[in-house]
Design an enzyme around this catalytic site. Sequence first.
Site: not given
Ligand SMILES: Nc1ncnc2c1ncn2[C@@H]1O[C@H](COP(=O)(O)OP(=O)(O)O)[C@@H](O)[C@H]1O
Ligand SMILES: O=c1ccn([C@H]2C[C@H](O)[C@@H](COP(=O)(O)O)O2)c(=O)[nH]1
Length: 210
Positions: A7, A11-12, A15, A31, A84, A142, A145
């Site tokens: 994602g 994207s979550g 989480t 990751e 990923r 997100r 945040q």
């Molecule tokens: N369903 C949701 N609704 C609102 N905020 C969320 C939700 N899921 C995750 N978050 C928040 O959004 C941010 C990104 O989530 P995260 O799980 O780290 O995403 P990713 O790993 O895909 O980058 C974090 O601050 C997390 O707490």
């Molecule tokens: O191949 C890659 C994979 C990830 N990234 C970057 C994109 C984001 O800034 C972080 C990973 O964060 P997530 O919140 O887990 O998506 O790393 C990249 O540049 N290249």
Amino acid sequence: KQIWIEGNIASGKTTCLEYFSKTSDIEVLTEPVSKWRNVQGCNPLGLMYQDPSRWGLTLQTYVQLTMLDRHVLPMSTPVRMMERSIYSAKYIFAENLYKSGKMPEVDFAVLSEWFEWIIKNIAIPVDLIVYLQTSPQTCYERLKQRCREEEKVIPLEYLESIHNLYEDWLIHHKSFEVPAPVLVIPADHDLKKMLHQYEENREKILMAHC
Ligand SMILES: Nc1ncnc2c1ncn2[C@@H]1O[C@H](COP(=O)(O)OP(=O)(O)O)[C@@H](O)[C@H]1O
Ligand SMILES: O=c1ccn([C@H]2C[C@H](O)[C@@H](COP(=O)(O)O)O2)c(=O)[nH]1
């Protein structure tokens, strides 16, 4: 069973993995972002966002290595969920740098040869890809945040490009080989609804069929 959670940025995925990590007999591999932010005191993730043309290859080479390292770890439980993959590193992030004119052709060619060699010569098993499908706007909110220092420069347009590449790959099957069946989970919802959806899809995910 090996399951990849794919994602857009923020994207979550983490989480989602945190939620499933509470289940016994599941190994969760997030990751290795901390490595991308600190390799022997250097920060290739931060450098890439500051100057993608100069540092894109450096970051993506290191992402490729650290992802491969994850993929070849021996399984310690019947189910592994991984955030990923070496495939999205190449098909989404390296592709985006190249397509947007930020990765020089020679850098992309060298990275591509490495990638092709790896997937031809090293087994990278996967049974199911779970795609957390979000709107770029949701990810943008997100991301702000979460407030990761390196990512403060990311505009909405960057998330839109990543989104489009994911959709072409996993939904429209228009760009690259998809190495496993895809389970799509709509992920714009609040946390409560997301956890509910994960519970509803638990069996499909853990039995790795859809
Ligand atoms: N369903 C949701 N609704 C609102 N905020 C969320 C939700 N899921 C995750 N978050 C928040 O959004 C941010 C990104 O989530 P995260 O799980 O780290 O995403 P990713 O790993 O895909 O980058 C974090 O601050 C997390 O707490
Ligand atoms: O191949 C890659 C994979 C990830 N990234 C970057 C994109 C984001 O800034 C972080 C990973 O964060 P997530 O919140 O887990 O998506 O790393 C990249 O540049 N290249």
